[in-house]
Design a protein around this motif. Structure first.
Motif, short mmCIF file in Angstrom:
data_model
loop_
_atom_site.label_atom_id
_atom_site.label_comp_id
_atom_site.label_asym_id
_atom_site.label_seq_id
_atom_site.Cartn_x
_atom_site.Cartn_y
_atom_site.Cartn_z
N TRP B 252 30.44 45.98 26.63
CA TRP B 252 30.52 45.79 28.07
C TRP B 252 29.90 44.45 28.42
O TRP B 252 28.79 44.17 28.02
CB TRP B 252 29.77 46.92 28.80
CG TRP B 252 30.06 46.92 30.27
CD1 TRP B 252 29.31 46.32 31.23
CD2 TRP B 252 31.17 47.52 30.92
NE1 TRP B 252 29.91 46.52 32.46
CE2 TRP B 252 31.05 47.25 32.30
CE3 TRP B 252 32.28 48.25 30.48
CZ2 TRP B 252 31.98 47.69 33.23
CZ3 TRP B 252 33.20 48.69 31.41
CH2 TRP B 252 33.04 48.41 32.77
N GLY B 253 30.63 43.62 29.16
CA GLY B 253 30.06 42.31 29.45
C GLY B 253 30.31 41.84 30.86
O GLY B 253 30.19 40.66 31.14
N TRP B 254 30.66 42.76 31.76
CA TRP B 254 30.90 42.41 33.16
C TRP B 254 31.95 41.31 33.30
O TRP B 254 31.83 40.43 34.14
CB TRP B 254 29.59 42.00 33.87
CG TRP B 254 28.58 43.10 33.91
CD1 TRP B 254 27.43 43.16 33.20
CD2 TRP B 254 28.62 44.29 34.70
NE1 TRP B 254 26.75 44.32 33.48
CE2 TRP B 254 27.46 45.03 34.41
CE3 TRP B 254 29.53 44.83 35.63
CZ2 TRP B 254 27.18 46.27 35.01
CZ3 TRP B 254 29.24 46.05 36.21
CH2 TRP B 254 28.08 46.75 35.91
N ASP B 255 32.94 41.36 32.45
CA ASP B 255 34.13 40.55 32.67
C ASP B 255 34.73 41.00 34.01
O ASP B 255 34.62 42.17 34.36
CB ASP B 255 35.10 40.84 31.51
CG ASP B 255 36.39 40.03 31.61
OD1 ASP B 255 36.29 38.81 31.51
OD2 ASP B 255 37.44 40.64 31.79
N PRO B 256 35.34 40.07 34.79
CA PRO B 256 35.85 40.47 36.11
C PRO B 256 36.68 41.76 36.10
O PRO B 256 36.53 42.62 36.96
CB PRO B 256 36.70 39.28 36.52
CG PRO B 256 36.06 38.12 35.86
CD PRO B 256 35.50 38.63 34.56
N THR B 259 34.47 44.68 35.64
CA THR B 259 33.69 44.92 36.84
C THR B 259 34.50 45.68 37.89
O THR B 259 34.04 46.68 38.42
CB THR B 259 33.22 43.58 37.43
OG1 THR B 259 32.49 42.89 36.43
CG2 THR B 259 32.34 43.80 38.63
N VAL B 260 35.72 45.20 38.14
CA VAL B 260 36.50 45.86 39.19
C VAL B 260 36.93 47.26 38.74
O VAL B 260 37.00 48.19 39.55
CB VAL B 260 37.70 44.99 39.60
CG1 VAL B 260 38.50 45.67 40.69
CG2 VAL B 260 37.20 43.65 40.11
#
Lengths: 514, 317
Positions: B252-256, B259-260
């Motif tokens: 998990w890396g909070w790629d857009p 995130t959405v």
């Protein structure tokens, strides 16, 4: 004191109310969104700097409010911590209820079954006893209790679907576990990236200094890394006609554990989607690029070769830029040496295409490499104390007049140029480099375990309905028995209809047996 | 990996045909809705309530012959049935299009946005067909098919990508699992999204929407389909995390896109909670569900086309 207790109690109640939890859920969703819309430091620090520079006070304002580090920000952390406190506050009493309910008996049959959402009735010649026995057989697997009422009516109360709450609790506790495992992973994990030349270049995970970039968790100080070494023997990339990559493979050898003592190497084909897992760490093939090979023959006959990696500026054609820097040989005097350093900068095209004099790359494979270079001579500023990029020269040294451009030329593979002092620079072609990432996350297995439990809990809690059914068999004066069936789904009525229809059909169907 | 150009061409033709068929089906449904009498649904329910109460979720007319069989079908009924027949045909043709793409490229046919959109809309249409057998909502088919036709049209024009192999990062069996699960679950979520919007219209009490089925039916429809799609969506996200661990070095890396997806997951979780909370049932819950679907559409278009992230596989030049 009592005022304080009341305040605490009210705060706790407020925090654990479903309304609050819902509000916090929305805040969590809202708070996460800027991370998708604004550049984030954790993903691309350069873009963040660019954004701040382009947006003036607004950029600085957002930065002050931690909008470029959303997921580490105070406000985002506050929301999810509050949400999980609220969750715990909700889960504890529910768990308590759950264990009490394990032994609870189904509730008594309501007086008026006709008022239940699901209801059916019929009369039969069979006696109440037979009706009830039939119902008990049909309701096998349900939690049952039978009763007798004053007017001689017999009843059955049945309930099933207790697994729903089990699933519900498993889901929520697993979410909690997932968050904790995730947090621990962030504290004790690390991530490091390094570029290694592809023909025999080596990398050892023995210390932070071996990395180009290293991102430690909060509790990682860079000592005691898991020991292993890799050696890149070869790199292969294949491309489609349109330049789209088809495959990347680095043939590597690695050693870890006992192999480090004996010095034996094990081969591994490192590919995208297939990391090397060794010594508790993972090694990834992240990218690749080209190193231009320059041979410099100095006026005194000494030969130096430069093998510094250049970085791709176009990810499709792999046109790259960089700076290969040389110290002059045999100049013992530091001052003198500083004045005659050499740097080759410019553009590297793996498959050259010339538009007039302008070089560009037509294809990402190294089919026909060429460089368009500027050669600088003078003080590169490498001992100035300031850090400098390996991909560029320090423009300040050029502005200060300490570094001067002495040649500009396009070179194809094998071609050379001669500087005014007789130095010859030959372009010998390219060599591949690979960029590797080492990742360490001691708790990611736990994250996976909790994720699977999340799915299981969710599936169970959403597919199972907690539902009740009641049967009342009332003897009539004429010797017949009126059978009433009532049903109620405790959580959501959706979907209970069909089951109840089948159930009531069966429960009322025995009527002509005797 | 060569691409079979003939099969790819047939795939494109069948895709176009499916769009056209869905379009005509949508027209038929809308005509049905226009000709239908508003009281009809009520009659059915009254009949159903007379006997053993069937819970209101079934189409009494089809199950128990003799209850409401009329000697001849009304015009609306005939149009509706034609609509269903056309929709089924459209599904068959669209499945053919996907299968041909898969055969032409020798990989799972959901490797770029065009293909992803096709699988997504297919899942939405199939879900609608299945649910309209249980819920008396057939005449609303147009409201599902119109967004489907729009999505497919955009997919076939703006987002279209030639049949081609996928890049190395996508060459994994997780492409088969993760992308299909995410795409199918998003497609299913189209149905509760539409149902929730219709619920909001119906429950506004405006006379214009009196022909819609009961608000309660729409609410149950939205809930049933969300409850089915939400765990699937969860599985899709987790499969994505497992794949990301192997492909990008972290799960998990909070790629857009991540995130959405997380945000819409949270919104759907809020929907499920809202529906079980006094004061949040009904319209607030329907708003939340509509928001959830708006977010998935946002995730599909905005994140892939406007922002840059690791999920930028759109294949849009």
């Amino acid at each position: 004191m009592s005022v304080l207790l009341a305040f605490l109690r009210n705060t706790w109640r407020g925090l654990t109310a479903m309304r609050t939890a819902l509000t916090l859920l929305f805040l969590l969703a809202l708070g996460a969104m800027p991370g998708a819309l604004l550049p984030q430091r954790s993903l691309n620090a350069l873009k963040v700097d660019e954004y701040i520079a382009n947006n003036g006070w607004w950029g600085r304002f957002l930065d002050d409010l931690q909008f470029f580090d959303v997921y580490a920000s105070v406000w985002f952390s506050a929301v999810y911590v509050l949400l999980f406190v609220s969750l715990v506050g909700c889960l504890l009493p529910r768990t308590w209820d759950y264990f009490k309910q394990m032994r609870a008996k189904p509730v008594l049959t309501p007086r008026n079954l006709a008022r239940m959402p699901h209801h059916a009735t019929a009369d039969t010649t069979a006696g109440p006893q037979a009706v009830i026995e039939h119902a008990e057989r049909r309701l096998k697997g349900w939690r049952l209790v039978t009763g007798e009422e004053r007017n001689g009516a017999r009843t059955v109360s049945a309930e099933r679907g207790f697994l729903r709450e089990t699933g519900n609790l498993v889901f929520h506790f697993s979410l909690l576990g997932l968050l904790i495992a995730f947090a621990l992973g962030k504290m004790f994990g690390y991530e490091g990236q390094v570029i290694v030349q592809a023909n025999g270049g080596q990398f050892c995970n023995s210390g932070v200094y071996n990395y180009d970039t290293f991102r430690p968790g909060l509790r990682v100080d860079g000592t005691r890394l898991n020991q292993f070494c890799v050696k890149i023997d070869d790199f292969n990339a294949t491309f489609l006609h349109n330049g789209q990559a088809e495959s990347f493979r680095a043939d590597i050898q690695y050693q870890s554990g006992a192999d480090l003592e004996t010095g034996s190497w094990r081969p591994y084909p490192l590919e995208v989607n297939s990391p090397l897992r060794t010594a508790g760490d993972r090694l990834y093939l992240l990218g690749h690029g080209y190193t231009p090979l320059f041979t410099v023959t100095f006026p005194n006959g000494e030969i130096r070769t430069g093998t510094t990696q250049w970085r791709p500026v176009n990810q499709v054609t792999l046109a790259s830029e960089g700076a290969t820097k040389f110290d002059p040989p045999d100049v013992p005097d530091a001052e003198q040496r500083r004045k005659s350093q050499l740097a080759i900068t410019g553009l590297l095209a793996p498959t050259a295409v010339f538009r007039g004099e302008l070089l560009d790359s037509a294809f990402p494979a190294a089919n026909d490499p060429a460089v368009a270079i500027d050669v600088y001579r003078g003080d590169l500023g490498t001992d100035s104390g300031r850090g400098q990029s390996i991909f560029s020269i320090d423009q300040k040294m050029v502005q200060d007049g300490k570094l001067a451009k002495v040649a500009r030329q396009n070179l194809k593979q094998g071609e050379q140029l001669t500087l005014d002092d007789g130095t010859v620079i030959r372009f010998d072609g390219v060599r591949d480099w690979v960029s590797l990432q080492v990742s360490h996350d001691p708790t990611q297995m736990w994250v996976l375990v909790f994720s699977v439990l999340v799915i299981l809990g969710l599936g169970v809690s959403l597919s199972i309905k907690r539902r009740r059914v009641w049967v009342r068999a009332t003897p009539q004066e004429d010797g017949r028995t009126v059978v009433e069936v009532g049903g109620l789904a405790r959580t959501d009525q959706a979907g209970y209809g069909e089951e109840f229809t089948a159930l009531s059909r069966d429960l009322l169907a025995h009527k002509e047996e005797s | 990996m060569p691409v079979n150009a003939t099969l790819a061409t047939y795939s494109d033709w069948t895709y176009g045909a499916a769009v056209a068929i869905y379009f005509f089906a949508a027209v038929l449904y809308l005509c049905e809705a226009a000709f239908a009498r508003p009281e009809k649904a009520k009659e059915r329910e009254l009949v159903a309530a007379g006997g053993i109460q069937l819970g209101g979720t079934d189409a009494a007319g089809t199950w128990t012959p003799g209850l409401v069989v009329k000697p001849e079908l009304s015009r609306a009924e005939r149009l509706g049935r034609m609509g269903v027949a056309l929709t089924v045909l459209g599904v068959v043709v669209q499945v053919a299009s996907l299968v041909l793409r898969g055969l032409a490229t020798e990989r799972a046919p959901w490797g770029n946005m065009y293909e992803y959109g096709s699988l997504l809309t297919l899942a939405g249409v199939v879900t609608w067909l299945v649910l309209s057998r249980t819920f008396p909502v057939r005449r609303l088919g147009g409201f599902v098919l119109v967004p489907v036709v729009i999505l497919m049209f955009l997919g076939g024009t703006v987002l279209y990508a030639d049949a081609a192999p996928v890049q190395p990062a996508l060459q994994s069996y997780w492409l088969v699992v993760h992308v299909s699960v995410i795409s199918v679950s998003t497609g299913i979520l189209l149905v509760p999204g539409v149902a929730s919007v219709l619920y909001l219209l119906k429950s506004s009490g405006h006379a214009r929407f009196r022909k819609f089925p009961d608000a309660e039916v729409l609410d149950r429809l939205a809930y049933r389909s969300t409850v089915f799609a939400f765990p699937l969506f969860t599985i899709g996200i987790i499969c994505g995390a497992i794949w990301a661990e192997a492909a990008w070095g972290r799960f998990w890396g909070w790629d857009p896109k991540e995130t959405v997806a997380f945000v819409s997951w949270v919104v759907y979780a809020a929907y499920l909670h809202a529906r079980a909370t006094a004061g949040w049932r009904g319209r607030p819950a329907a708003w939340i569900n509509s928001l959830g679907f708006a977010l998935t559409v946002f995730n599909l278009f905005f994140i892939n086309l406007v922002t840059t992230g690791l999920h930028s596989y759109a294949g849009v030049g």
